[in-house]
Write a protein that holds these residues in place. Structure first.
Motif, PDB file in Angstrom:
ATOM      1  N   PRO A  21      48.617  72.055 -22.192  1.00 58.94           N
ATOM      2  CA  PRO A  21      48.142  70.668 -22.059  1.00 58.94           C
ATOM      3  C   PRO A  21      48.982  69.637 -22.802  1.00 58.94           C
ATOM      4  CG  PRO A  21      46.716  71.937 -23.507  1.00 58.94           C
ATOM      5  CD  PRO A  21      47.644  72.925 -22.878  1.00 58.94           C
ATOM      6  N   SER A  22      49.582  70.000 -23.929  1.00 57.13           N
ATOM      7  CA  SER A  22      50.376  69.028 -24.700  1.00 57.13           C
ATOM      8  C   SER A  22      51.563  69.719 -25.352  1.00 57.13           C
ATOM      9  CB  SER A  22      49.501  68.351 -25.758  1.00 57.13           C
ATOM     10  OG  SER A  22      50.243  67.364 -26.458  1.00 57.13           O
ATOM     11  N   THR A  26      60.975  64.735 -18.741  1.00 59.59           N
ATOM     12  CA  THR A  26      59.630  65.268 -18.602  1.00 59.59           C
ATOM     13  C   THR A  26      59.073  65.065 -17.197  1.00 59.59           C
ATOM     14  OG1 THR A  26      58.980  63.218 -19.743  1.00 59.59           O
ATOM     15  CG2 THR A  26      58.853  65.245 -21.005  1.00 59.59           C
ATOM     16  N   THR A  27      59.603  64.100 -16.460  1.00 56.75           N
ATOM     17  CA  THR A  27      59.166  63.869 -15.077  1.00 56.75           C
ATOM     18  C   THR A  27      60.383  63.876 -14.161  1.00 56.75           C
ATOM     19  OG1 THR A  27      57.292  62.522 -15.812  1.00 56.75           O
ATOM     20  CG2 THR A  27      57.950  62.318 -13.504  1.00 56.75           C
ATOM     21  N   PRO A  28      60.589  64.948 -13.394  1.00 55.43           N
ATOM     22  CA  PRO A  28      61.756  65.028 -12.506  1.00 55.43           C
ATOM     23  C   PRO A  28      61.749  63.908 -11.470  1.00 55.43           C
ATOM     24  CG  PRO A  28      60.725  67.179 -12.768  1.00 55.43           C
ATOM     25  CD  PRO A  28      59.788  66.176 -13.366  1.00 55.43           C
ATOM     26  N   GLY A  29      62.939  63.402 -11.163  1.00 55.49           N
ATOM     27  CA  GLY A  29      63.091  62.405 -10.111  1.00 55.49           C
ATOM     28  C   GLY A  29      62.641  61.016 -10.470  1.00 55.49           C
ATOM     29  N   ALA A  30      62.307  60.783 -11.728  1.00 54.73           N
ATOM     30  CA  ALA A  30      61.785  59.464 -12.117  1.00 54.73           C
ATOM     31  C   ALA A  30      62.838  58.596 -12.798  1.00 54.73           C
ATOM     32  CB  ALA A  30      60.577  59.628 -13.038  1.00 54.73           C
ATOM     33  N   VAL A  39      58.318  72.318 -27.900  1.00 57.61           N
ATOM     34  CA  VAL A  39      57.956  71.063 -28.556  1.00 57.61           C
ATOM     35  C   VAL A  39      56.535  70.714 -28.143  1.00 57.61           C
ATOM     36  CG1 VAL A  39      60.276  70.091 -28.835  1.00 57.61           C
ATOM     37  CG2 VAL A  39      59.067  69.761 -26.683  1.00 57.61           C
ATOM     38  N   THR A  40      55.847  69.979 -28.996  1.00 56.57           N
ATOM     39  CA  THR A  40      54.464  69.615 -28.715  1.00 56.57           C
ATOM     40  C   THR A  40      54.290  68.107 -28.818  1.00 56.57           C
ATOM     41  OG1 THR A  40      53.683  69.693 -31.013  1.00 56.57           O
ATOM     42  CG2 THR A  40      53.769  71.789 -29.816  1.00 56.57           C
ATOM     43  N   GLU A  61      56.004  57.448 -26.807  1.00 54.34           N
ATOM     44  CA  GLU A  61      55.073  57.953 -25.793  1.00 54.34           C
ATOM     45  C   GLU A  61      55.812  58.824 -24.786  1.00 54.34           C
ATOM     46  OE1 GLU A  61      52.767  54.803 -23.961  1.00 54.34           O
ATOM     47  OE2 GLU A  61      53.309  53.472 -25.629  1.00 54.34           O
ATOM     48  N   PRO A  62      55.123  59.821 -24.195  1.00 57.93           N
ATOM     49  CA  PRO A  62      55.749  60.610 -23.132  1.00 57.93           C
ATOM     50  C   PRO A  62      56.214  59.721 -21.986  1.00 57.93           C
ATOM     51  CG  PRO A  62      53.743  61.680 -23.894  1.00 57.93           C
ATOM     52  CD  PRO A  62      53.776  60.325 -24.546  1.00 57.93           C
TER      53      PRO A  62
END
Length: 386
Positions: A150-151, A177-181, A221-222, A229-230
């Protein structure tokens, strides 16, 4: 001479820094091993309170103020140290680049555990953004942060051309953390050097400061390691680079000023063709050009830093212009200085031989000159008349 009208406090501080660089820091720099982190030098920067100045006003409990603080103070600091001891300047700047994201975006725990020892010079920080296939195009990062619960995430991939690697104690790492973004899918993490799965190798570079590559083999990593922020890590990176880009120009100005002063001394005393070198019009005009470019670069760097301190909206353009002009001018000035000195400047250990190797890299790192031109053009065309 400076046309920026520095006040007496700033002028005295610059003179003090040059003396510190020459008398306290240069002896430590000379004992260091090229391509390795010089920990005694970093510790001395901490003991002298110079590392503290990198982070004043950047987080809770830090207070900025005074004529030698802020971005302009950072530029005066880097320019003065570069004039006297480039190794000390570089050690200071790399520490600032690596730890600034922690100062500006770190949690209370992160700041206490990692920033405090970095400010004291007891731990070494590094800024891990560039990759083998994503140097200037920072939004094209490929280091993958795959979800692991979850995190939590697992980092897999490589970083390259990372200053202070592989000897740093912790890294500010930017991962996808977000592919294609694109730029919107990058997260900044604080990764301790002893985290399982993280390894590094040194790279043998033209410039003598430490640079290496990092490999991430499922490094865990957590949420406690996130800076900011993520998926908002690109902002962390750009804020840091905008803070330090004008001061890269200050580093370049310091080197140009050192080369100029060495050239003035050399051409004034060197006998040539029945007089002194300075009596030759071709030489005198060359020196005049060197001085003019150095002063123009200094003014643009100071103006960009002052704009940053005032919170003006065009920081990206000003920072890019300052870095572009100053690094290109320094390359010209140092090259001209070598030419006017002749063969003696090519000897190992000569000031200009050292500066000639040092001055090339700033035109590439923290955004190559071509990238700075693209930033400037984008800002110009996005303006009211664009």
């Amino acid at each position: 001479m400076t046309a920026f009208s520095l006040n007496p406090e700033q002028i005295a501080w610059c003179a003090e820094l040059r003396t510190l660089g020459d008398e306290r820091l240069r002896p430590l720099a000379e004992k260091g091993e090229p391509g390795r982190v010089n920990r005694p030098l970093v510790e001395a920067l901490g003991e002298l309170g110079l590392l503290d100045r990198l982070f004043a006003g950047e987080g809770p409990g830090d207070r900025a103020g005074g004529a030698t603080s802020g971005a302009l103070g950072l530029c005066l600091l880097r320019e003065s140290l570069a004039y006297a001891c480039t190794e000390a300047e570089t050690a200071l700047a790399l520490q600032g680049l690596g730890a600034h994201p922690v100062a500006a975006y770190g949690s209370a725990r992160q700041r206490e555990q990692w920033l405090a020892p970095a400010r004291a010079g007891h731990s070494v920080a590094a800024f891990a953004l560039s990759e083998p296939g994503a140097g200037s195009d920072a939004a094209a990062l490929a280091l993958r942060a795959a979800p692991d619960g979850p995190s939590a995430w697992r980092l897999t991939g490589e970083k390259c051309w990372i200053s202070n690697a592989p000897e740093a104690d912790f890294y500010t790492v930017f991962a996808r953390t977000t592919p294609g973004a694109g730029a919107r899918g990058v997260t900044a993490f604080l990764v301790p050097a002893d985290r399982a799965g993280l390894t590094g190798t040194p790279l043998d570079m033209l410039s003598p400061h430490p640079i290496g590559a990092l490999a991430f083999d499922g490094v865990t990593v957590t949420g406690e390691d996130v800076l900011g922020e993520p998926d908002r890590g690109f902002r962390v990176a750009m804020t840091t680079l905008n803070r330090f880009r004008p001061s890269v120009g200050a580093f370049a100005v310091g080197m140009a000023a050192a080369a100029l002063d060495a050239t003035l001394a050399h051409t004034a005393q060197r006998d040539a063709f029945g007089g002194k070198l300075k009596d030759l019009q071709a030489v005198a005009h060359q020196v005049a050009e060197m001085a003019t470019r150095t002063e123009a670069a200094r003014l643009m760097v100071h103006a960009a830093a002052a704009a940053y301190d005032r919170g003006e909206p065009d920081i990206a353009q000003r920072a890019a212009m300052a870095k572009l002009l100053a690094t290109e001018a320094a390359q010209y000035v140092v090259d001209a200085a070598v030419q006017l000195h002749g063969a003696c400047a090519l000897q190992r250990g000569h000031l200009l031989e050292h500066l000639y190797r040092e001055v090339r890299a700033p035109r590439i790192y923290e955004g190559a000159s071509e990238v700075q031109r693209s930033i400037i053009a984008k800002e110009l065309y996005s303006g009211p008349s664009g």
